[in-house]
Scaffold this motif. Structure first.
Motif, PDB file in Angstrom:
ATOM      1  N   GLY A 323       0.810  -1.210   0.000  1.00 37.26           N
ATOM      2  CA  GLY A 323       0.000   0.000   0.000  1.00 37.26           C
ATOM      3  C   GLY A 323       0.846   1.265   0.000  1.00 37.26           C
ATOM      4  N   GLY A 324       2.066   1.176  -0.565  1.00 37.95           N
ATOM      5  CA  GLY A 324       2.917   2.360  -0.650  1.00 37.95           C
ATOM      6  C   GLY A 324       3.729   2.619   0.609  1.00 37.95           C
ATOM      7  N   ASN A 325       3.521   1.822   1.672  1.00 40.18           N
ATOM      8  CA  ASN A 325       4.287   1.988   2.907  1.00 40.18           C
ATOM      9  C   ASN A 325       5.429   0.975   2.927  1.00 40.18           C
ATOM     10  N   ILE A 326       6.655   1.435   2.664  1.00 41.82           N
ATOM     11  CA  ILE A 326       7.755   0.471   2.510  1.00 41.82           C
ATOM     12  C   ILE A 326       8.042  -0.306   3.797  1.00 41.82           C
ATOM     13  N   ASP A 327       7.662   0.253   4.946  1.00 41.47           N
ATOM     14  CA  ASP A 327       7.862  -0.479   6.204  1.00 41.47           C
ATOM     15  C   ASP A 327       7.018  -1.753   6.281  1.00 41.47           C
ATOM     16  N   LYS A 328       6.036  -1.842   5.414  1.00 45.85           N
ATOM     17  CA  LYS A 328       5.159  -3.025   5.472  1.00 45.85           C
ATOM     18  C   LYS A 328       5.576  -4.113   4.487  1.00 45.85           C
ATOM     19  N   ILE A 329       6.583  -3.841   3.653  1.00 46.57           N
ATOM     20  CA  ILE A 329       6.965  -4.829   2.635  1.00 46.57           C
ATOM     21  C   ILE A 329       7.454  -6.128   3.283  1.00 46.57           C
ATOM     22  N   MET A 330       8.396  -6.024   4.212  1.00 43.13           N
ATOM     23  CA  MET A 330       8.942  -7.235   4.843  1.00 43.13           C
ATOM     24  C   MET A 330       7.863  -8.009   5.611  1.00 43.13           C
ATOM     25  N   PRO A 331       7.088  -7.349   6.496  1.00 43.82           N
ATOM     26  CA  PRO A 331       6.033  -8.100   7.187  1.00 43.82           C
ATOM     27  C   PRO A 331       5.040  -8.757   6.215  1.00 43.82           C
ATOM     28  N   GLU A 332       4.645  -8.037   5.160  1.00 40.79           N
ATOM     29  CA  GLU A 332       3.697  -8.592   4.180  1.00 40.79           C
ATOM     30  C   GLU A 332       4.283  -9.837   3.525  1.00 40.79           C
ATOM     31  N   TYR A 333       5.564  -9.726   3.144  1.00 45.84           N
ATOM     32  CA  TYR A 333       6.214 -10.852   2.461  1.00 45.84           C
ATOM     33  C   TYR A 333       6.308 -12.062   3.389  1.00 45.84           C
ATOM     34  N   ILE A 334       6.768 -11.821   4.612  1.00 45.22           N
ATOM     35  CA  ILE A 334       6.950 -12.944   5.542  1.00 45.22           C
ATOM     36  C   ILE A 334       5.611 -13.590   5.867  1.00 45.22           C
ATOM     37  N   ASN A 335       4.597 -12.754   6.075  1.00 52.42           N
ATOM     38  CA  ASN A 335       3.273 -13.309   6.382  1.00 52.42           C
ATOM     39  C   ASN A 335       2.703 -14.151   5.259  1.00 52.42           C
ATOM     40  N   SER A 336       2.906 -13.707   4.006  1.00 54.27           N
ATOM     41  CA  SER A 336       2.277 -14.474   2.933  1.00 54.27           C
ATOM     42  C   SER A 336       3.160 -15.565   2.349  1.00 54.27           C
ATOM     43  N   ALA A 337       4.479 -15.419   2.422  1.00 55.23           N
ATOM     44  CA  ALA A 337       5.324 -16.410   1.747  1.00 55.23           C
ATOM     45  C   ALA A 337       5.866 -17.497   2.665  1.00 55.23           C
ATOM     46  N   MET A 338       5.946 -17.227   3.951  1.00 55.29           N
ATOM     47  CA  MET A 338       6.621 -18.172   4.848  1.00 55.29           C
ATOM     48  C   MET A 338       5.619 -19.072   5.594  1.00 55.29           C
ATOM     49  N   PRO A 339       6.069 -20.273   5.985  1.00 56.53           N
ATOM     50  CA  PRO A 339       5.188 -21.153   6.758  1.00 56.53           C
ATOM     51  C   PRO A 339       4.827 -20.514   8.105  1.00 56.53           C
ATOM     52  N   ASP A 340       3.638 -20.854   8.628  1.00 56.67           N
ATOM     53  CA  ASP A 340       3.146 -20.239   9.870  1.00 56.67           C
ATOM     54  C   ASP A 340       4.139 -20.292  11.022  1.00 56.67           C
ATOM     55  N   LEU A 341       4.741 -21.460  11.167  1.00 60.85           N
ATOM     56  CA  LEU A 341       5.643 -21.636  12.295  1.00 60.85           C
ATOM     57  C   LEU A 341       6.832 -20.687  12.200  1.00 60.85           C
ATOM     58  N   PHE A 342       7.275 -20.459  10.959  1.00 65.50           N
ATOM     59  CA  PHE A 342       8.395 -19.544  10.776  1.00 65.50           C
ATOM     60  C   PHE A 342       7.975 -18.115  11.086  1.00 65.50           C
ATOM     61  N   VAL A 343       6.744 -17.773  10.740  1.00 69.18           N
ATOM     62  CA  VAL A 343       6.257 -16.420  11.036  1.00 69.18           C
ATOM     63  C   VAL A 343       6.376 -16.173  12.536  1.00 69.18           C
ATOM     64  N   VAL A 344       5.991 -17.184  13.318  1.00 64.05           N
ATOM     65  CA  VAL A 344       6.100 -17.080  14.774  1.00 64.05           C
ATOM     66  C   VAL A 344       7.550 -16.834  15.178  1.00 64.05           C
ATOM     67  N   PHE A 345       8.422 -17.642  14.609  1.00 58.18           N
ATOM     68  CA  PHE A 345       9.827 -17.530  14.965  1.00 58.18           C
ATOM     69  C   PHE A 345      10.404 -16.177  14.550  1.00 58.18           C
ATOM     70  N   PHE A 346       9.970 -15.714  13.389  1.00 56.44           N
ATOM     71  CA  PHE A 346      10.495 -14.453  12.901  1.00 56.44           C
ATOM     72  C   PHE A 346      10.038 -13.277  13.765  1.00 56.44           C
ATOM     73  N   MET A 347       8.826 -13.395  14.286  1.00 54.90           N
ATOM     74  CA  MET A 347       8.324 -12.363  15.207  1.00 54.90           C
ATOM     75  C   MET A 347       9.260 -12.247  16.401  1.00 54.90           C
ATOM     76  N   LEU A 348       9.702 -13.404  16.870  1.00 57.98           N
ATOM     77  CA  LEU A 348      10.617 -13.438  18.000  1.00 57.98           C
ATOM     78  C   LEU A 348      11.958 -12.814  17.612  1.00 57.98           C
ATOM     79  N   THR A 349      12.380 -13.104  16.376  1.00 57.69           N
ATOM     80  CA  THR A 349      13.622 -12.526  15.859  1.00 57.69           C
ATOM     81  C   THR A 349      13.558 -11.000  15.915  1.00 57.69           C
ATOM     82  N   LEU A 350      12.415 -10.470  15.500  1.00 57.94           N
ATOM     83  CA  LEU A 350      12.259  -9.016  15.472  1.00 57.94           C
ATOM     84  C   LEU A 350      12.204  -8.422  16.881  1.00 57.94           C
ATOM     85  N   LEU A 351      11.537  -9.138  17.773  1.00 56.84           N
ATOM     86  CA  LEU A 351      11.473  -8.676  19.155  1.00 56.84           C
ATOM     87  C   LEU A 351      12.889  -8.620  19.731  1.00 56.84           C
ATOM     88  N   ALA A 352      13.674  -9.665  19.425  1.00 53.38           N
ATOM     89  CA  ALA A 352      15.059  -9.724  19.899  1.00 53.38           C
ATOM     90  C   ALA A 352      15.874  -8.579  19.306  1.00 53.38           C
TER      91      ALA A 352
END
Lengths: 527, 59
Positions: A323-352
């Motif tokens: 939607g024109g917001n470049i900060d959303k590109i990575m989250p959008e990509y990870i949410n739609s392209a990666m397996p659910d379990l990885f999304v969980v893990f990646f969230m933790l990566t970002l928190l870290a």
């Protein structure tokens, strides 16, 4: 539902480990040296991970990854700079001398190292003040990134997320000092490394391998939107047109600003003083280089390649999907392209990633106020209530970061990292280089360089550099025009103007003033 | 490197331009390779200096 439960449990385990490491830090913190420089005996592996994790924040992964999604792989030059300058040059060339001089002068903070080297409490106090005033700007952008993630991932209110993130991080920084910060950093760094490694493998595998993925991205060049093409965008696997607005931002602000600015980051430079010998620094290079590659290299390549994925799946470019917001590109990509379990893990990566950067900032802002400003400048070296003031300093600057996160306009928040890096480069870098490598640099030269670097950098971004000047609106209010200069000047980052200026002033003033006594130089550099 | 491998790395894009690793702008593939190279360089440097002793060290 299942994944939110998994995420809940994962976050809980993560926080338990964080608190355990924080407690370990608390137990081992017995002296000021422990609190400030982790007792000067940190393991090289811990140093490398802590340095890397503090260096790489959410904004590097999400913000700059998104930038690569929109503007392509030119930002890979920053990866090279981050590894070559940010790790190799920093550890081997700057680190070893910083460590030795820090020990010779018994310095426990970056401003103190500079202040004692040039025998000037003003340098220490002013540098401390600069950190206390401007680092909250940088911390607030990391805080926002982390809280926004918690808001979406854990479905909690944004304001609650800001408070939770702040309280948890502050708790272990205030009680456990730099030992707690570095232990937790190392754990968080390990998580980040695994998360990014999986992201890289999945992405290349999904897009048919390294060369095929790149080739597919190369072939999307004809789809660059007209508006972006006019700004200099030539495709995702080619550099922007030379001299175009996108080129200037990429080269001057991102590649040079962040790539060189890292050398003079107080919260990173202080880490060189935490190891017991030069060999530890050399050993740290081994894990530091691959770590940074795995963080930024993967984020930028994946960010750019998200275009191929979205084009195949939705017939759209990443920029449009977000939607024109470049900060959303990575989250959008990870949410739609990666397996659910990885999304969980990646969230933790970002928190870290967010927490490891925040903790080092909180610690550094606190020591800047408590040690540099209060003890050394105001109390002229008397201990007074230093430890308590430091802890109070941490609390106040944290509060300031939280308030800034709400008050500042969105445009400025996004620029905060670059502003802080640029300011540090102009204010500290020439003096820091002089301190370590040029015995002839005088106190007056260093002070002139510090003051000129600071104010020319601030003036340039307030009145000339369009991105900050228009967002701040000060030039508009005083002179009735958004920037004082026009044309290409408004694209040139402050670092390209203020740092050379500060360096020239430092050199000229040093040559016309009295050199520092031989005894003191011997004390600084060792016999 | 075998001929087959070379062919895999050096390709042609949609316009028939030659490229490296699927990237046709040397400014980009150079950055890509330098990033990997510098990370590897860090590993090699760390290993080579693992047991260095610094004569000026206090320890």
């Amino acid at each position: 539902m299942a994944s939110s439960m998994v995420l809940g449990i994962a976050v809980l385990i993560y926080l338990m480990i964080t608190f355990y490491l924080g407690w370990l830090g608390y137990k081992q913190t017995k002296s000021t040296d422990d609190f400030m420089v982790a007792g000067r005996k940190v393991n090289p592996f811990i140093l490398a991970l802590s340095y890397g994790a503090a260096f790489i924040s959410t904004s590097a992964i999400i913000g700059f990854g998104g930038y690569a999604g929109a503007y392509g792989m030119g930002i890979l030059w920053l990866v090279f700079m981050n590894i070559f300058v940010g790790i190799f040059i920093a550890f081997v060339v700057f680190g070893s001398r910083t460590r030795r001089m820090g020990l010779n002068l018994k310095a426990v903070t970056f401003p103190e190292l500079l202040g004692k080297r040039f025998q000037s409490r003003f340098i220490q106090g002013f540098s401390g003040l600069l950190i206390a005033v401007f680092m909250p700007l940088y911390a607030s952008s990391v805080l926002i990134g982390g809280a926004r993630f918690m808001e979406t991932a854990l479905s909690i209110d944004y304001n609650t997320a800001v408070l939770l993130l702040t309280i948890i991080t502050a708790a272990y920084v205030i009680t456990g000092g730099l030992i707690a910060v570095m232990y937790t950093d190392a754990m968080q760094g390990t998580l980040m490394f695994i998360g990014m490694a999986i992201l890289m493998v999945f992405t290349y595998a999904k897009l048919g391998g390294v060369t095929s993925a790149h080739l597919a991205l190369t072939n999307l060049a004809s789809l660059v939107p007209e508006a972006m093409a006019q700004q200099g965008h030539t495709g995702w696997t080619s550099m922007p047109a030379f001299g175009s607005p996108i080129w200037w931002t990429l080269v001057s602000t991102i590649i040079l600003g962040v790539g060189v600015g890292v050398l003079a980051q107080p919260q990173l430079a202080v880490r060189f003083m935490t190891v017991k010998n030069t060999t530890s620094l050399k050993r740290a290079v081994l894990s530091g280089g691959p770590f940074i590659f795995m963080m930024v290299g993967v984020a930028y390549v994946v960010g750019a390649l998200s275009n191929v994925y979205f084009f195949r799946e939705k017939g759209m470019l990443s920029f449009d999907v977000a939607g024109g917001n470049i900060d959303k590109i990575m989250p959008e990509y990870i949410n739609s392209a990666m397996p659910d379990l990885f999304v969980v893990f990646f969230m933790l990566t970002l928190l870290a990633a967010a927490m490891s950067t925040l903790s080092s900032q909180f610690h550094n802002m606190g020591t800047a106020i408590g040690h540099d400003l209060y003890r050394e400048y105001l109390m002229r070296g008397k201990i007074g209530h230093t430890v308590n003031i430091t802890k109070l300093g941490i609390a106040v600057t944290i509060l300031l970061s939280v308030v800034l996160a709400y008050v500042l306009p969105a445009g400025i928040i996004a620029r905060a990292t670059a502003i802080f890096f640029g300011l540090c480069a102009a204010a500290f870098l020439p003096m820091y280089i002089g301190a370590l490598f040029w015995k002839r640099m005088t106190r007056e030269g260093a002070i002139a360089s510090l003051v000129v670097g600071t104010f020319s950098s601030l003036a340039w971004l307030t009145f000339v550099h369009a991105k900050e000047a228009t967002a701040l609106g000060i030039s508009q209010a005083i002179f009735g025009q958004p920037t004082l200069l026009t044309g290409t000047w408004t694209l040139v980052d402050p670092i390209l103007v203020a740092t050379p200026l500060s360096m020239i002033v430092g050199i000229v003033i040093s040559f016309i003033t009295k050199p520092i006594s031989k005894d003191h130089i011997e004390k600084c550099f060792g016999k | 490197m075998s001929h087959a491998n070379k062919c895999h790395i050096i390709n042609e894009d949609i316009n028939g331009d030659m490229n490296m690793l699927g990237i046709n702008d040397p400014q980009i593939w150079l950055a890509y390779l330098l990033s990997i190279g510098s990370a590897l360089g860090c590993i090699i440097y760390g290993l080579m200096h693992w047991n260095d002793t610094d004569p000026e060290e206090e320890n």
